[in-house]
Design a protein around this motif. Structure first.
Motif, PDB file in Angstrom:
ATOM      1  N   LEU A  77       0.761  -1.205  -0.042  1.00 33.71           N
ATOM      2  CA  LEU A  77       0.157   0.009   0.034  1.00 33.71           C
ATOM      3  C   LEU A  77       0.850   1.299   0.054  1.00 33.71           C
ATOM      4  O   LEU A  77       0.514   2.299  -0.800  1.00 33.71           O
ATOM      5  N   GLU A  78       1.849   1.186   0.728  1.00 34.76           N
ATOM      6  CA  GLU A  78       2.849   2.303   0.898  1.00 34.76           C
ATOM      7  C   GLU A  78       3.457   2.717  -0.636  1.00 34.76           C
ATOM      8  O   GLU A  78       3.617   3.699  -0.887  1.00 34.76           O
ATOM      9  N   THR A  79       4.071   1.724  -1.321  1.00 35.52           N
ATOM     10  CA  THR A  79       4.346   1.552  -2.636  1.00 35.52           C
ATOM     11  C   THR A  79       3.435   2.433  -3.530  1.00 35.52           C
ATOM     12  O   THR A  79       3.600   3.280  -4.320  1.00 35.52           O
ATOM     13  N   HIS A  80       2.053   1.927  -3.541  1.00 38.99           N
ATOM     14  CA  HIS A  80       1.096   2.702  -4.295  1.00 38.99           C
ATOM     15  C   HIS A  80       1.004   4.247  -3.991  1.00 38.99           C
ATOM     16  O   HIS A  80       0.943   4.867  -4.883  1.00 38.99           O
ATOM     17  N   LEU A  81       0.738   4.385  -2.668  1.00 42.19           N
ATOM     18  CA  LEU A  81       0.714   5.658  -2.251  1.00 42.19           C
ATOM     19  C   LEU A  81       1.816   6.618  -2.406  1.00 42.19           C
ATOM     20  O   LEU A  81       1.703   7.699  -2.906  1.00 42.19           O
ATOM     21  N   ALA A 134     -11.220   6.001   3.584  1.00 44.86           N
ATOM     22  CA  ALA A 134     -11.711   7.286   3.487  1.00 44.86           C
ATOM     23  C   ALA A 134     -10.576   8.059   3.977  1.00 44.86           C
ATOM     24  O   ALA A 134      -9.963   9.372   3.227  1.00 44.86           O
ATOM     25  N   ALA A 135      -9.978   7.760   5.083  1.00 44.09           N
ATOM     26  CA  ALA A 135      -8.707   8.809   5.586  1.00 44.09           C
ATOM     27  C   ALA A 135      -7.337   8.519   4.658  1.00 44.09           C
ATOM     28  O   ALA A 135      -6.807   9.624   4.440  1.00 44.09           O
ATOM     29  N   ILE A 136      -7.008   7.356   4.464  1.00 39.84           N
ATOM     30  CA  ILE A 136      -5.970   7.098   3.460  1.00 39.84           C
ATOM     31  C   ILE A 136      -5.956   7.858   2.089  1.00 39.84           C
ATOM     32  O   ILE A 136      -5.238   8.385   1.468  1.00 39.84           O
ATOM     33  N   SER A 137      -7.288   7.828   1.413  1.00 44.61           N
ATOM     34  CA  SER A 137      -7.338   7.977   0.116  1.00 44.61           C
ATOM     35  C   SER A 137      -7.736   9.643  -0.002  1.00 44.61           C
ATOM     36  O   SER A 137      -7.038  10.302  -0.878  1.00 44.61           O
ATOM     37  N   GLY A 138      -8.129  10.280   1.112  1.00 45.50           N
ATOM     38  CA  GLY A 138      -8.555  11.860   1.153  1.00 45.50           C
ATOM     39  C   GLY A 138      -6.986  12.193   1.390  1.00 45.50           C
ATOM     40  O   GLY A 138      -6.913  13.472   0.831  1.00 45.50           O
ATOM     41  N   PHE A 139      -6.522  11.796   2.250  1.00 46.41           N
ATOM     42  CA  PHE A 139      -4.998  12.433   2.543  1.00 46.41           C
ATOM     43  C   PHE A 139      -4.117  12.333   1.167  1.00 46.41           C
ATOM     44  O   PHE A 139      -3.443  13.325   0.930  1.00 46.41           O
ATOM     45  N   GLY A 192       7.431  19.085   1.528  1.00 50.12           N
ATOM     46  CA  GLY A 192       6.432  18.652   1.292  1.00 50.12           C
ATOM     47  C   GLY A 192       6.220  16.862   1.262  1.00 50.12           C
ATOM     48  O   GLY A 192       4.913  16.312   1.971  1.00 50.12           O
ATOM     49  N   MET A 193       7.236  16.348   0.840  1.00 50.45           N
ATOM     50  CA  MET A 193       7.142  14.900   0.844  1.00 50.45           C
ATOM     51  C   MET A 193       7.486  14.210   2.165  1.00 50.45           C
ATOM     52  O   MET A 193       6.914  13.468   2.335  1.00 50.45           O
ATOM     53  N   THR A 194       7.983  14.918   3.248  1.00 49.73           N
ATOM     54  CA  THR A 194       8.142  14.551   4.472  1.00 49.73           C
ATOM     55  C   THR A 194       6.948  14.737   5.032  1.00 49.73           C
ATOM     56  O   THR A 194       6.434  13.539   5.689  1.00 49.73           O
ATOM     57  N   VAL A 195       6.044  15.692   4.869  1.00 52.05           N
ATOM     58  CA  VAL A 195       4.664  15.600   5.270  1.00 52.05           C
ATOM     59  C   VAL A 195       3.784  14.716   4.694  1.00 52.05           C
ATOM     60  O   VAL A 195       2.989  14.011   5.511  1.00 52.05           O
ATOM     61  N   ILE A 200       0.950   9.471   5.794  1.00 49.11           N
ATOM     62  CA  ILE A 200       0.568   8.016   5.448  1.00 49.11           C
ATOM     63  C   ILE A 200       0.973   7.062   6.655  1.00 49.11           C
ATOM     64  O   ILE A 200       0.226   6.129   7.096  1.00 49.11           O
ATOM     65  N   SER A 201       2.118   7.403   7.376  1.00 49.04           N
ATOM     66  CA  SER A 201       2.546   6.528   8.409  1.00 49.04           C
ATOM     67  C   SER A 201       1.664   6.739   9.463  1.00 49.04           C
ATOM     68  O   SER A 201       1.437   5.725  10.041  1.00 49.04           O
ATOM     69  N   ALA A 202       1.172   7.802   9.764  1.00 43.93           N
ATOM     70  CA  ALA A 202       0.390   7.964  11.016  1.00 43.93           C
ATOM     71  C   ALA A 202      -0.981   7.154  10.759  1.00 43.93           C
ATOM     72  O   ALA A 202      -1.481   6.736  11.733  1.00 43.93           O
ATOM     73  N   ILE A 203      -1.589   7.105   9.531  1.00 44.65           N
ATOM     74  CA  ILE A 203      -2.719   6.421   9.212  1.00 44.65           C
ATOM     75  C   ILE A 203      -2.597   5.029   9.346  1.00 44.65           C
ATOM     76  O   ILE A 203      -3.352   4.304  10.110  1.00 44.65           O
ATOM     77  N   LEU A 204      -1.598   4.461   8.721  1.00 42.58           N
ATOM     78  CA  LEU A 204      -1.262   3.229   8.493  1.00 42.58           C
ATOM     79  C   LEU A 204      -0.804   2.513   9.985  1.00 42.58           C
ATOM     80  O   LEU A 204      -1.111   1.474  10.558  1.00 42.58           O
ATOM     81  N   ASP A 205      -0.167   3.503  10.894  1.00 45.67           N
ATOM     82  CA  ASP A 205       0.244   3.119  12.259  1.00 45.67           C
ATOM     83  C   ASP A 205      -1.019   2.740  12.996  1.00 45.67           C
ATOM     84  O   ASP A 205      -1.135   1.867  13.878  1.00 45.67           O
ATOM     85  N   ALA A 206      -2.139   3.709  12.724  1.00 42.16           N
ATOM     86  CA  ALA A 206      -3.471   3.540  13.538  1.00 42.16           C
ATOM     87  C   ALA A 206      -4.189   2.323  13.354  1.00 42.16           C
ATOM     88  O   ALA A 206      -4.469   1.782  14.176  1.00 42.16           O
ATOM     89  N   VAL A 207      -4.091   1.991  11.849  1.00 44.55           N
ATOM     90  CA  VAL A 207      -4.620   0.941  11.390  1.00 44.55           C
ATOM     91  C   VAL A 207      -3.809  -0.438  12.134  1.00 44.55           C
ATOM     92  O   VAL A 207      -4.668  -1.339  12.693  1.00 44.55           O
ATOM     93  N   GLU A 208      -2.720  -0.330  12.223  1.00 41.36           N
ATOM     94  CA  GLU A 208      -1.925  -1.555  12.833  1.00 41.36           C
ATOM     95  C   GLU A 208      -2.161  -1.628  14.438  1.00 41.36           C
ATOM     96  O   GLU A 208      -2.274  -2.546  14.994  1.00 41.36           O
ATOM     97  N   MET A 209      -2.072  -0.489  14.951  1.00 45.65           N
ATOM     98  CA  MET A 209      -2.525  -0.333  16.298  1.00 45.65           C
ATOM     99  C   MET A 209      -3.827  -0.821  16.702  1.00 45.65           C
ATOM    100  O   MET A 209      -4.015  -1.756  17.910  1.00 45.65           O
ATOM    101  N   ARG A 210      -4.865  -0.450  15.911  1.00 45.66           N
ATOM    102  CA  ARG A 210      -6.235  -0.840  16.186  1.00 45.66           C
ATOM    103  C   ARG A 210      -6.202  -2.331  16.014  1.00 45.66           C
ATOM    104  O   ARG A 210      -6.909  -3.020  16.721  1.00 45.66           O
ATOM    105  N   GLN A 211      -5.596  -2.917  14.947  1.00 43.43           N
ATOM    106  CA  GLN A 211      -5.471  -4.602  14.939  1.00 43.43           C
ATOM    107  C   GLN A 211      -4.978  -5.270  15.687  1.00 43.43           C
ATOM    108  O   GLN A 211      -5.239  -6.244  16.266  1.00 43.43           O
TER     109      GLN A 211
END
Length: 218
Positions: A77-81, A134-139, A192-195, A200-211
């Protein structure tokens, strides 16, 4: 020469790549293709419809990169994003429209399917799956569009996302803003790329923590 939709989209992509600080017009496309600008209207009702087709093409390319990659659901997913942002910077006049024009095509639909697949592979289901999408796509769409806008409006901007996120605090007395003052140099060094990567990392971190929290304790 007999024009078709693919040839026109190819020409638009070529101009967007080679003339990164210019918004492409039907007139400029006609010049590039050696035809009258009115020929575009036989294939596309207006500029927005053509832009949708071009956006759909690069969205499909980003999805192809994700599907061709290996690793965990997160790595793919990170590769795609990341490819989404890179393509927005490569074709800035097209990428800049990504946050406001919906491609509505096979490339866009394949991107939605891929993101849902990866998030489902993480273990998300139903409402949580859709909320994460929605979060990852919108961001990704809004921020990659912002990166492309930086290139469009600034002829000297690099096309790698390295433009400053905050260029200056001007003449403001930062002692009145203690946290900004403390982190001033780091904030001004952020690009900009750092942001983009951080979001991306913050959203995917949240997914992993939730799981991880949802897994039963052994």
């Amino acid at each position: 020469m007999r024009l078709d939709r693919r040839m026109i989209v190819d020409a638009m992509l070529g101009l967007a790549r080679d003339e990164p600080h210019t918004r492409i017009t039907f007139k400029r496309l006609g010049e590039a293709l050696g035809v009258d600008a009115t020929a575009m209207y036989r294939h596309f009702r207006n500029k927005d419809e053509l832009t949708r087709a071009a956006l759909d093409r690069i969205t499909g390319w980003a999805t192809d990169a994700g599907r061709a990659s290996s690793g965990s659901w997160r790595q793919r997913l990170e590769t795609h994003l990341m490819r989404t942002a890179e393509l927005a910077l490569e074709y800035p006049s097209i990428g800049a429209e990504g946050a406001i024009i919906d491609p509505v095509g096979p490339g866009d639909t394949s991107a939605v399917e891929f993101m849902l697949e990866m998030l489902a592979e993480s273990g998300l289901r139903d409402a949580e799956l859709l909320r994460a999408y929605a979060a990852i796509s919108g961001f990704a769409l809004s921020q990659s569009s912002a990166l492309a806008h930086d290139v469009l409006r600034n002829p000297t901007a690099a096309r790698d996302g390295s433009e400053p996120w905050i260029s200056t605090f001007g003449s403001i007395n930062l002692t009145e803003y203690p946290l900004v003052n403390e982190h001033r140099d780091a904030l001004l060094a952020m690009d900009g790329m750092t942001v983009y990567r951080a979001g991306i990392s913050a959203i995917l971190d949240a997914v992993e923590m939730r799981q991880a929290a949802a897994r039963p304790v052994a």
